[in-house]
Design a protein around this motif. Structure first.
Motif: not given
Length: 119
Positions: A1-26
């Motif tokens: 399994m591969t896990v990555t961390i990204k800021r919401a303001h970074e460009e999404p990538s096809t390599e991101d796989g399943y993207r989960v927002l882990v913040d309480r606020l949008w």
């Protein structure tokens, strides 16, 4: 399994796989289309009280991380995230704060789960 961390303001990538927002606020200024999220798991984020305490510069990151880990021990959303991780070979934990990846609550969350994320 591969896990990555990204800021919401970074460009999404096809390599991101399943993207989960882990913040309480949008994340401010990010549309749902631009975010490219598969799930918003807000309940796994730090509590509102802890977030406010930390952003008011009342404590160190180490103290914040310790308090957040304490919250995670009784948080049922952790099991939801474990299920997501088990179901997807690549998962990206997305967070909104302007902090570096290694000083984010997403990094604390990944470490709590025993994961070593790439950034």
């Amino acid at each position: 399994m591969t896990v990555t961390i990204k800021r919401a303001h970074e460009e999404p990538s096809t390599e991101d796989g399943y993207r989960v927002l882990v913040d309480r606020l949008w994340p401010r200024g990010i549309s749902k289309d631009r975010a490219h999220l598969d799930q918003w798991l807000k309940d796994v984020a730090p509590s509102t009280e802890l977030r406010r305490w930390f952003h008011a510069d009342e404590g160190s990151f180490d103290e914040f991380a310790a308090r957040y880990r304490d919250e995670l021990t009784t948080n049922p959303a952790v099991d939801q995230l474990r299920d997501i991780l088990a179901a997807h070979p690549v998962v990206t934990l997305v967070y909104a704060a302007k902090t570096p990846h290694d000083r984010s609550h997403a990094a604390v969350l990944a470490a709590y789960l025993g994961l070593t994320p790439s950034v």
